[in-house]
Scaffold this motif. Structure first.
Motif, PDB file in Angstrom:
ATOM      1  N   ASN A 196      73.092  58.701  43.814  1.00 53.14           N
ATOM      2  CA  ASN A 196      74.052  59.644  44.396  1.00 53.14           C
ATOM      3  C   ASN A 196      74.216  60.824  43.445  1.00 53.14           C
ATOM      4  OD1 ASN A 196      76.289  59.147  42.483  1.00 53.14           O
ATOM      5  ND2 ASN A 196      76.333  57.110  43.404  1.00 53.14           N
ATOM      6  N   PRO A 197      74.755  61.919  43.931  1.00 51.97           N
ATOM      7  CA  PRO A 197      74.797  63.128  43.094  1.00 51.97           C
ATOM      8  C   PRO A 197      75.430  62.941  41.720  1.00 51.97           C
ATOM      9  CG  PRO A 197      75.276  63.702  45.369  1.00 51.97           C
ATOM     10  CD  PRO A 197      75.192  62.197  45.320  1.00 51.97           C
ATOM     11  N   SER A 198      76.564  62.277  41.638  1.00 57.09           N
ATOM     12  CA  SER A 198      77.221  62.156  40.335  1.00 57.09           C
ATOM     13  C   SER A 198      76.401  61.343  39.356  1.00 57.09           C
ATOM     14  CB  SER A 198      78.595  61.492  40.483  1.00 57.09           C
ATOM     15  OG  SER A 198      79.459  62.339  41.174  1.00 57.09           O
ATOM     16  N   GLU A 199      75.847  60.246  39.835  1.00 56.91           N
ATOM     17  CA  GLU A 199      75.079  59.415  38.921  1.00 56.91           C
ATOM     18  C   GLU A 199      73.740  60.059  38.598  1.00 56.91           C
ATOM     19  OE1 GLU A 199      76.332  56.993  37.304  1.00 56.91           O
ATOM     20  OE2 GLU A 199      78.098  56.460  38.465  1.00 56.91           O
ATOM     21  N   THR A 256      67.782  63.549  29.501  1.00 55.04           N
ATOM     22  CA  THR A 256      67.076  64.722  28.983  1.00 55.04           C
ATOM     23  C   THR A 256      67.613  65.158  27.627  1.00 55.04           C
ATOM     24  OG1 THR A 256      68.515  66.310  30.109  1.00 55.04           O
ATOM     25  CG2 THR A 256      66.571  65.548  31.301  1.00 55.04           C
ATOM     26  N   ARG A 265      73.364  63.222  38.287  1.00 58.09           N
ATOM     27  CA  ARG A 265      73.720  64.213  37.252  1.00 58.09           C
ATOM     28  C   ARG A 265      73.956  63.535  35.909  1.00 58.09           C
ATOM     29  NH1 ARG A 265      77.509  67.375  41.621  1.00 58.09           N
ATOM     30  NH2 ARG A 265      75.962  68.914  42.249  1.00 58.09           N
ATOM     31  N   ARG A 266      74.567  62.380  35.923  1.00 62.39           N
ATOM     32  CA  ARG A 266      74.753  61.665  34.655  1.00 62.39           C
ATOM     33  C   ARG A 266      73.405  61.305  34.038  1.00 62.39           C
ATOM     34  NH1 ARG A 266      78.221  56.307  32.983  1.00 62.39           N
ATOM     35  NH2 ARG A 266      78.471  55.995  35.222  1.00 62.39           N
ATOM     36  N   LEU A 303      73.060  53.903  42.336  1.00 62.86           N
ATOM     37  CA  LEU A 303      73.181  55.091  41.496  1.00 62.86           C
ATOM     38  C   LEU A 303      72.479  56.315  42.070  1.00 62.86           C
ATOM     39  CD1 LEU A 303      72.758  53.511  37.951  1.00 62.86           C
ATOM     40  CD2 LEU A 303      74.809  53.724  39.347  1.00 62.86           C
ATOM     41  N   ARG A 335      71.644  64.396  32.528  1.00 63.84           N
ATOM     42  CA  ARG A 335      72.202  64.760  31.229  1.00 63.84           C
ATOM     43  C   ARG A 335      71.830  63.720  30.179  1.00 63.84           C
ATOM     44  NH1 ARG A 335      77.006  65.364  34.392  1.00 63.84           N
ATOM     45  NH2 ARG A 335      77.692  63.389  33.541  1.00 63.84           N
ATOM     46  N   ALA A 336      72.078  62.454  30.536  1.00 68.17           N
ATOM     47  CA  ALA A 336      71.933  61.393  29.540  1.00 68.17           C
ATOM     48  C   ALA A 336      70.504  61.296  29.025  1.00 68.17           C
ATOM     49  CB  ALA A 336      72.369  60.055  30.142  1.00 68.17           C
TER      50      ALA A 336
END
Lengths: 465, 465, 465
Positions: free
Chosen positions: B385-388, B397, B390-391, B383, B394-395
């Motif tokens: 990696n940039p996409s995860e 915070t 970022r998920r 995980l 978000r998730a």
């Protein structure tokens, strides 16, 4: 002192082109009345219309969204008066100070958005809370709380709440609701909601005594069923439109009548096993759907929560104090018996909520995208934040379209946050639809029609208002 | 020949408005020292300060991120020297050629980012690797590896690593760490980490022999507990700040003392059942939390991995060769006993990692958003990696705020990738915060304060540095 | 009357900078031939080349994507002729009217995109469907259906479909395929796909009779295995490149030969237990992988679906009518036996599909990022929409790179939607790659090379075309 200002574009998409579409859409719904078909406001708050006591009892003590964040940041719940009634002024002020001094803990959360909106819109606060201005803000708010303009009914009117549902115990006499209905000075339609969870959990300590509160002859299973049906009728007679259910799983496997009777007898005798109680509760969830088909109450499901994860906090401060924690949820198998029997029944409206977000794509949207009775409930509890709302929007609409969304549900006990919560939802809906327009997946006239539907038409249809 | 260039805006958000905010934020933290509280660098690498042997042993052989990608693309691990020590020059060069010829396999992955950064920043490579320039790049790197400027200590200083934790066996004498502490020429604080997994898994073959390595009298359960406590104290005496745990599930159900003693005796006798061993390991995880409350070691959990999924690869090349595969994770129930007892203990810092990303929203953020002891560990293994990431941002915070993030953890054994990994994190944090500013959810001064906190303050606080 | 227009930028990213990159990339692949390695078109449709009967039988009746949306919106499936053959003209027209009158139910879904593209591109429709223009649109389409230009073969050529796989029963004589192969006027390569699900489920009613349809001597296990192998050879002789498997779970635990023989005998005798049948099916999935290693058929897995969730609809309208609902999926453990034995076998291509999207990050990408035999199948059934495709792109490529993607698979029985589905995929791939270029994670030449690979090279390699 840093300023607290509400930017008109907050929560709208950052891309300038998408934002300009979103602005146009949002402008059309920003001022529409609020429909709140599920929440936890105490009806006596409106009935009594007493002034709110102080900033702490208004904003902090009852709002587990706020107190759990402070608690995780190291503030003891005791210092915040959680689970207590209004505090003596010095303690209330101290709780408020703790809140202001820890304002940074709210960064990035929706609580921050709700709070900023409430502080600025309702109380004219224009400074960012901090240790330095805590006392001044306390005084500023406390002064206004003494005015007629800030009493509950005045705010109800100012918030333009057209419909407000509370959540009530089946044995409640609904005296407050009865009185509210008779009071013609209140423009808001206020309705009770039938929440029978504990009456369906036959393994609870003291259950045999508890079910007696339903009234009627509950000495056998048939009487118990009749009593529940009677209480539902009573709720309906006082305006109820829905029944809400919140067990840890969503099982709905029905029992044969003999088995149901047998377990009921065991439960009255106090000899029911956990396994029997579980089977009985799942059976009763099925029965609740059957009753909804009969009497028309919308059925809402809030499963998948481990209630009161920290027993010491429960003991010290009571339930609903921020440690109800999600568990993995399964609906496809759990609801199959219910949907097999009632899934296409014209009277059934079944609104499914989840705190396990993967379930939106995997189960809720596919179910809602086939069964005419099933609606995808708006993101709930931990998921009522911008990112998860955006996930929900994408996940559900791309599988099931917009018509299967429940419309927004604020689910709050924090009275002053109601308009801010609905405003957040409208902004996010406008932003999502603007994105579809920008990608040429929807024309702007369709987006506007859809948005108005989400804000007004959809909740009215889903909740049969 | 295609150029390899590091664009200053890489990984920053594409929207020009958001990007300009992100640039300002990133500029403030880009040059800050690196804090690496969990990783897998061998302390002897620093102690011995021998030159790296060749590009293959530096970049390929030990890095399962790279070798698994090549393997999935059809390159046998044997050709890459996986699980071997340094290779003879022709084989090392051939491994490097295979890597360069398959450069396209890295597209879209974070490995590509790390590699580009390392090649360009550390070795001045300015051409995109390919079959054509593989030999030239090999020579270019190999030549530099012979220089003092590219020996481990020089790089450690150049990378500006303020704190570096290794991962160590409880029975390790920590001789390398002892020597490093005595060497005043090293500015970096280097600390061991207590990783007791196999000593807690009573069903392992040869376990009765294994626990003897802990020292002390481990002939009974009390002695075993005392030995673990003593080893923890020894680790602490040499700078350890955390204990790391990586079992397949996160269970923490404690046993009664009699039952624990009984299972321990069975395990020594070699008659323990898998079920008993499982119960014992969960009990011991609970005990590890108890010890953390006593001795203050931060407790980090890396659960949810099926280790060595491909036995033939394990047999041929050893563990940590790219086939540790995630399984679904459950924390709410698994951790409840631990949190019930220790969740509000002031000494406990419990950092939860997951490779099942839905668990961020569903369980980790809700737990971290209530319990003051719980932190959401940065995305790990697959995980990171940039996409995860970022998920994760978000998730976590939006549910728990920024204060519950662990700060970045590189978790790597690829020495040269450390600065690139931290740089990726800083860029993504800057981009995420810029998005909040652009949506008017945060003021820019708050975003900057938050970002600095994530890079510097947070890891220091979470890991008690 | 609102216009229906296909914007050239639809589905491309909204950000102007990213969009301009995406436009350039998309322009390069927009016109490439279609490769469709998995789908449900009936080969007799092409063989017979009869005109489509009417708009309802072309667009509505057979397409459960459309009918489930209408059904969830309150339209009875009976009114849409679901599960019936072509309807009498008045009923066909009435079904079409219901569809047009409910056009708004498609908002936000990919069905809307597919439909708009088909209506505009294939039939020149330029008005948004509605209750008002339903009859006119019906007539407009019906008139064209009578023309040679709109018969199946003409459309096949117009759609530029280079390869088209159907899905077939192992006992099928493949007469249509045989005839199609002999028809030199067809430029498209059309191939059967071996789909043995029900022959592997030994607990099905009537199974002993069913397996006889495989031919050969199926009186014992060895004969059954031989018969399956023979049918696979037959399929291969008529162009098959893959075998497709769709059981509720992905278990692959093999049985000993004695146990397999024993269960097989029980199944023939009708005394098999559900547990035995389950074990046998998992064993047979393992066997199917073994056969794929032997005969080279690509193995595709579509697990994790509860078929026919609403039995009343199954009874009234048949299977594949929109109520196949996903369940949680587990692959890491389920596939371990198969991958342990065959995971690095050079002949095995194993394409993994899921309708549980969290599994992309958690299991499929990690497996595909190590095993050279494993590919991440394109989003399927409920997940073939823009948001989930974007999630898939991010989740898989950041862990496993682009080389492990299967390429797009349309999986459709809606013939006219094939080009629109592939076009959606190309647009989304172009947009995703453009985002990587905009964030400086990939150079534009690499993005273009990758995109061409996804559209052309990858499906050819993965499906051994």
């Amino acid at each position: 002192m840093a300023a607290l200002t509400l930017h008109p574009d907050r929560l709208l998409p950052a891309d300038p082109g998408v934002r300009s579409i979103a602005r146009r859409l949002y402008a059309e719904v920003q001022g529409l009345p609020i429909i709140s078909p599920h929440g936890h406001v105490d009806p006596r708050l409106i009935l009594d219309d007493r002034p709110f006591v102080d900033p702490a009892s208004l904003f902090i003590q009852p709002d587990h969204y706020v107190t759990r964040l402070l608690h995780s940041g190291g503030v003891p719940l005791t210092d915040l008066g959680v689970g207590e009634g209004p505090l003596p002024e010095p303690r209330a002020r101290e709780a408020w100070r703790l809140f202001c001094a820890n304002w940074q803990l709210l960064r990035g959360t929706p609580v921050r958005f709700w709070f900023e909106s409430s502080l600025a819109d309702v109380f004219g606060v224009s400074e960012r809370p901090s240790a330095h201005n805590a006392d001044a803000l306390y005084d500023q708010i406390a002064e206004q709380l003494g005015r007629d303009s800030h009493r509950p009914r005045a705010l109800l009117e100012r918030f333009d709440i057209a419909f407000l549902a509370t959540t009530d115990d089946p044995a409640d006499d609904l005296a407050a609701h009865r009185a509210l209905r008779e009071d013609e000075s209140i423009a808001t339609r206020i309705a009770p909601t039938f929440r029978p969870d504990r009456y369906l959990e036959a393994g609870r300590p003291g259950w045999a005594e508890l079910v007696k509160e339903l009234g009627g002859d509950v000495g056998d299973y048939a009487g118990y069923i009749a009593a529940l049906e009677e209480r539902r009728r009573y709720f309906i007679s006082l305006g109820a439109v829905s029944a809400d259910h919140g067990h840890v799983d969503a099982g709905t496997e029905p029992l044969g009548i003999r088995e149901a009777e047998r377990i009921y007898r065991s439960a009255l005798a106090g000899t029911v096993t956990p396994r029997e109680a579980l089977a009985f509760r799942r059976h009763m969830t099925f029965e609740m759907a059957r009753m909804s088909c009969d009497d028309g109450l919308v059925m809402t499901l809030h499963p998948g929560i481990w209630r009161n994860h920290h027993p010491a906090t429960l003991a010290a401060h009571g339930p609903d104090t921020g440690h109800d924690i999600p568990v993995a949820l399964e609906l496809t198998a759990a609801l199959q018996p219910l949907l097999d029997r009632f899934g296409t029944h014209p009277n059934l409206h079944l609104v499914l909520f989840t705190v396990d977000p993967d379930v939106y794509s995997r189960e809720i949207a596919p179910l809602a995208g086939f069964y005419p009775s099933v609606y995808a409930g708006a993101p709930w509890w931990f998921l009522d934040n911008p990112s998860e709302i955006r996930r929900y929007q994408r996940a559900v609409t791309e599988i099931a379209g917009f018509s299967r969304l429940s419309g927004f549900i604020d689910d709050t006990r924090a009275f002053c946050s109601i308009p801010a919560r609905h405003d957040m939802s409208r902004r996010l809906d406008a932003g999502f639809l603007a994105g579809l327009v920008a990608e040429h997946r929807l024309e702007e006239d369709e987006a506007l029609d859809t948005l108005t539907g989400l804000v007004v038409t959809q909740p009215r249809e889903v909740f049969k208002l």
